[in-house]
Design a protein around this motif. Structure first.
Motif, PDB file in Angstrom:
ATOM      1  N   ILE A 212       0.877  -1.138  -0.074  1.00 54.15           N
ATOM      2  CA  ILE A 212      -0.067   0.033  -0.093  1.00 54.15           C
ATOM      3  C   ILE A 212       0.946   1.216   0.044  1.00 54.15           C
ATOM      4  CG2 ILE A 212      -1.669   1.234   1.246  1.00 54.15           C
ATOM      5  CD1 ILE A 212      -2.837  -1.357   2.333  1.00 54.15           C
ATOM      6  N   GLY A 213       1.766   1.126   0.804  1.00 55.07           N
ATOM      7  CA  GLY A 213       3.054   2.342   0.898  1.00 55.07           C
ATOM      8  C   GLY A 213       3.698   2.378  -0.547  1.00 55.07           C
ATOM      9  N   ASP A 214       4.026   1.337  -1.233  1.00 56.79           N
ATOM     10  CA  ASP A 214       4.152   1.470  -2.659  1.00 56.79           C
ATOM     11  C   ASP A 214       3.341   2.227  -3.611  1.00 56.79           C
ATOM     12  OD1 ASP A 214       5.705   1.084  -5.085  1.00 56.79           O
ATOM     13  OD2 ASP A 214       6.286  -0.788  -4.665  1.00 56.79           O
ATOM     14  N   LEU A 215       2.265   1.889  -3.538  1.00 58.46           N
ATOM     15  CA  LEU A 215       1.144   2.391  -4.209  1.00 58.46           C
ATOM     16  C   LEU A 215       0.821   3.848  -4.031  1.00 58.46           C
ATOM     17  CD1 LEU A 215      -1.675  -0.643  -4.101  1.00 58.46           C
ATOM     18  CD2 LEU A 215      -0.169  -0.028  -5.965  1.00 58.46           C
ATOM     19  N   ILE A 216       0.891   4.348  -2.655  1.00 59.08           N
ATOM     20  CA  ILE A 216       0.861   5.577  -2.350  1.00 59.08           C
ATOM     21  C   ILE A 216       1.999   6.551  -3.135  1.00 59.08           C
ATOM     22  CG2 ILE A 216       1.118   7.437  -0.394  1.00 59.08           C
ATOM     23  CD1 ILE A 216      -0.133   5.226   1.409  1.00 59.08           C
ATOM     24  N   GLU A 217       2.877   6.141  -3.061  1.00 56.30           N
ATOM     25  CA  GLU A 217       4.227   6.665  -3.776  1.00 56.30           C
ATOM     26  C   GLU A 217       3.962   6.816  -5.289  1.00 56.30           C
ATOM     27  OE1 GLU A 217       8.861   6.690  -4.840  1.00 56.30           O
ATOM     28  OE2 GLU A 217       7.661   4.820  -4.735  1.00 56.30           O
ATOM     29  N   SER A 218       3.560   5.684  -5.841  1.00 52.30           N
ATOM     30  CA  SER A 218       3.021   5.441  -7.322  1.00 52.30           C
ATOM     31  C   SER A 218       2.060   6.569  -7.432  1.00 52.30           C
ATOM     32  CB  SER A 218       2.690   4.250  -7.689  1.00 52.30           C
ATOM     33  OG  SER A 218       3.740   3.175  -7.463  1.00 52.30           O
ATOM     34  N   TYR A 219       0.996   6.675  -6.752  1.00 54.42           N
ATOM     35  CA  TYR A 219      -0.155   7.735  -7.139  1.00 54.42           C
ATOM     36  C   TYR A 219       0.481   9.115  -7.069  1.00 54.42           C
ATOM     37  CZ  TYR A 219      -3.976  10.641  -5.823  1.00 54.42           C
ATOM     38  OH  TYR A 219      -5.014  12.018  -6.252  1.00 54.42           O
ATOM     39  N   MET A 220       1.389   9.396  -5.863  1.00 60.15           N
ATOM     40  CA  MET A 220       1.870  10.636  -6.174  1.00 60.15           C
ATOM     41  C   MET A 220       2.791  10.934  -7.199  1.00 60.15           C
ATOM     42  SD  MET A 220       3.368  10.751  -1.930  1.00 60.15           S
ATOM     43  CE  MET A 220       4.193  12.458  -2.205  1.00 60.15           C
ATOM     44  N   LYS A 221       3.529   9.907  -7.559  1.00 59.02           N
ATOM     45  CA  LYS A 221       4.499  10.290  -8.657  1.00 59.02           C
ATOM     46  C   LYS A 221       3.573  10.424 -10.178  1.00 59.02           C
ATOM     47  CE  LYS A 221       7.003   6.736  -8.319  1.00 59.02           C
ATOM     48  NZ  LYS A 221       8.312   5.800  -8.802  1.00 59.02           N
ATOM     49  N   ARG A 222       2.305   9.656 -10.188  1.00 56.22           N
ATOM     50  CA  ARG A 222       1.651   9.879 -11.235  1.00 56.22           C
ATOM     51  C   ARG A 222       0.876  11.254 -11.237  1.00 56.22           C
ATOM     52  NH1 ARG A 222       0.010   5.842 -14.221  1.00 56.22           N
ATOM     53  NH2 ARG A 222      -1.782   5.565 -15.485  1.00 56.22           N
ATOM     54  N   ARG A 223       0.452  11.710  -9.954  1.00 60.77           N
ATOM     55  CA  ARG A 223      -0.027  13.081  -9.981  1.00 60.77           C
ATOM     56  C   ARG A 223       0.971  14.071 -10.413  1.00 60.77           C
ATOM     57  NH1 ARG A 223      -4.539  14.220  -7.051  1.00 60.77           N
ATOM     58  NH2 ARG A 223      -4.039  16.230  -8.164  1.00 60.77           N
ATOM     59  N   LEU A 224       2.267  14.010 -10.172  1.00 57.87           N
ATOM     60  CA  LEU A 224       3.402  14.797 -10.169  1.00 57.87           C
ATOM     61  C   LEU A 224       3.779  14.757 -11.475  1.00 57.87           C
ATOM     62  CD1 LEU A 224       4.975  14.608  -6.913  1.00 57.87           C
ATOM     63  CD2 LEU A 224       3.744  16.499  -7.369  1.00 57.87           C
ATOM     64  N   GLY A 225       3.635  13.669 -12.379  1.00 61.77           N
ATOM     65  CA  GLY A 225       4.135  13.440 -13.705  1.00 61.77           C
ATOM     66  C   GLY A 225       5.453  13.146 -13.910  1.00 61.77           C
ATOM     67  N   ILE A 226       5.968  12.407 -12.870  1.00 59.79           N
ATOM     68  CA  ILE A 226       7.526  11.973 -12.863  1.00 59.79           C
ATOM     69  C   ILE A 226       7.629  10.369 -12.784  1.00 59.79           C
ATOM     70  CG2 ILE A 226       8.056  14.157 -11.603  1.00 59.79           C
ATOM     71  CD1 ILE A 226       8.363  12.767  -9.006  1.00 59.79           C
ATOM     72  N   LYS A 227       8.631   9.843 -12.905  1.00 61.01           N
ATOM     73  CA  LYS A 227       9.118   8.453 -13.113  1.00 61.01           C
ATOM     74  C   LYS A 227       9.557   8.123 -11.867  1.00 61.01           C
ATOM     75  CE  LYS A 227      11.250   4.651 -15.729  1.00 61.01           C
ATOM     76  NZ  LYS A 227      11.783   4.049 -14.610  1.00 61.01           N
ATOM     77  N   ASP A 228      10.707   8.729 -11.508  1.00 56.23           N
ATOM     78  CA  ASP A 228      11.349   8.338  -9.929  1.00 56.23           C
ATOM     79  C   ASP A 228      11.460   9.539  -9.150  1.00 56.23           C
ATOM     80  OD1 ASP A 228      12.209   5.780 -11.054  1.00 56.23           O
ATOM     81  OD2 ASP A 228      13.662   6.635 -12.169  1.00 56.23           O
ATOM     82  N   SER A 229      11.457   9.443  -7.865  1.00 63.13           N
ATOM     83  CA  SER A 229      11.469  10.397  -6.897  1.00 63.13           C
ATOM     84  C   SER A 229      12.754  11.268  -7.134  1.00 63.13           C
ATOM     85  CB  SER A 229      11.373  10.046  -5.466  1.00 63.13           C
ATOM     86  OG  SER A 229      12.243   8.856  -5.139  1.00 63.13           O
ATOM     87  N   SER A 230      13.690  10.596  -7.728  1.00 62.79           N
ATOM     88  CA  SER A 230      15.160  11.255  -8.035  1.00 62.79           C
ATOM     89  C   SER A 230      15.989  10.319  -8.778  1.00 62.79           C
ATOM     90  CB  SER A 230      15.729  11.868  -6.656  1.00 62.79           C
ATOM     91  OG  SER A 230      16.474  10.985  -6.160  1.00 62.79           O
ATOM     92  N   ASN A 231      17.284  10.642  -8.943  1.00 62.90           N
ATOM     93  CA  ASN A 231      18.147   9.351  -9.380  1.00 62.90           C
ATOM     94  C   ASN A 231      19.399   9.233  -8.540  1.00 62.90           C
ATOM     95  OD1 ASN A 231      19.317  12.084  -9.696  1.00 62.90           O
ATOM     96  ND2 ASN A 231      19.822  12.034 -11.791  1.00 62.90           N
ATOM     97  N   LEU A 232      19.126   9.273  -7.398  1.00 67.62           N
ATOM     98  CA  LEU A 232      20.192   9.239  -6.065  1.00 67.62           C
ATOM     99  C   LEU A 232      20.775   7.647  -6.331  1.00 67.62           C
ATOM    100  CD1 LEU A 232      18.823  10.908  -3.109  1.00 67.62           C
ATOM    101  CD2 LEU A 232      20.963  11.169  -4.022  1.00 67.62           C
ATOM    102  N   ILE A 233      19.736   6.760  -6.546  1.00 63.53           N
ATOM    103  CA  ILE A 233      20.372   5.198  -6.338  1.00 63.53           C
ATOM    104  C   ILE A 233      20.045   4.659  -7.829  1.00 63.53           C
ATOM    105  CG2 ILE A 233      19.981   2.992  -5.189  1.00 63.53           C
ATOM    106  CD1 ILE A 233      18.304   4.478  -3.109  1.00 63.53           C
TER     107      ILE A 233
END
Length: 265
Positions: A212-233
């Motif tokens: 569910i936590g993974d899906l929450i992040e996926s929902y956020m990224k979908r709303r923000l129009g980004i693929k990854d939260s950053s390119n740190l790793i």
């Protein structure tokens, strides 16, 4: 499994083989390394969250997230921590007036602080062994979900939020988490099968919560129009991509561990 996905998996695996021993070592060494690791994670996640979400005050939000998270990590007092979280939330609420993604900006305050703070709270209350149990089972969810999802495929779990996640991946992640949970209990010499059974059940529940936590992040990224939260790793994107399920499930794990005192008699 497709060639591109195999290459992606190998890249993720290589990065994991470097990072996991470092994390495990910090947990095993205990104080102060586990707290330094938590503070580093909080700092990176605060920076990433503030930069991931468009706003007019990125530095303010990054500092706020880090200050609140550091307070929760270092000061293990429910009253003080709650006061700091609520106060920061109220200040950010007024500061964020007019921001397009106001809810996401505010969410970062409890999400980061409570999520990472719960992990150090587990260490403080139950020690390194239980922290390792929790880390291994959540990592198992990710690995099992990736392998089973890419291999079996099948019906989508939440196609409108994350098209790549499948029910097969969820079930595979749960099964691997349960197996890892039992293996860890056996390795550390659990008192009885009854104790191990509860840890296996908790692993299954936490596997779903982590997803569910993974899906929450996926929902956020979908709303923000980004693929990854950053390119740190490399191979994983950002730190939020890597620990989204972990920090979401950690508070639930802490509560479940507290409840074991009343369940196992």
């Amino acid at each position: 499994m497709e060639k591109s996905k195999i290459n992606s998996f190998l890249k993720r695996l290589a990065t994991t083989l470097v990072l996991v021993p470092i994390v495990v070592a910090c947990v095993v060494f205990g104080y102060p390394t586990i707290y330094l690791l938590a503070l580093l994670g909080a700092a990176l996640l605060s920076w990433e969250w503030a930069n991931m979400i468009p706003s007019s005050r990125q530095l303010f939000y990054a500092i706020t997230y880090l200050f609140v998270a550091a307070t929760v990590i270092l000061i293990e007092s429910l009253i003080i921590d709650a006061f700091v979280i609520v106060t920061a939330f109220i200040i950010a609420f007024f500061k964020s007036k007019g921001e397009i993604y106001r809810k996401f900006l505010l969410l970062g305050i409890p999400y980061i602080s409570i999520g990472i703070g719960a992990i150090t709270a587990i260490y403080s209350a139950y020690g390194a062994q239980i922290v390792l149990w929790f880390l291994f089972l959540v990592w198992g969810v990710d690995i099992g979900g990736y392998i089973f999802g890419c291999t079996i495929k099948g019906p989508k779990l939440a196609p409108k939020i994350s098209p790549n996640k499948t029910w097969a991946g969820l079930i595979g992640g749960m099964l691997l988490a349960m197996a890892i949970s039992y293996a860890v209990c056996w390795f550390f010499g659990a008192a009885s099968w009854e104790v191990s059974r509860y840890y296996v059940i908790m692993a299954a529940i936490l596997a779903v919560i982590a997803q569910i936590g993974d899906l929450i992040e996926s929902y956020m990224k979908r709303r923000l129009g980004i693929k990854d939260s950053s390119n740190l790793i490399p191979g994983h994107g950002g730190i939020f991509d890597r620990i989204d399920g972990l920090i979401f499930a950690a508070p639930f794990a802490f509560v479940m561990l507290l409840s074991l005192v009343y369940i196992i008699r």
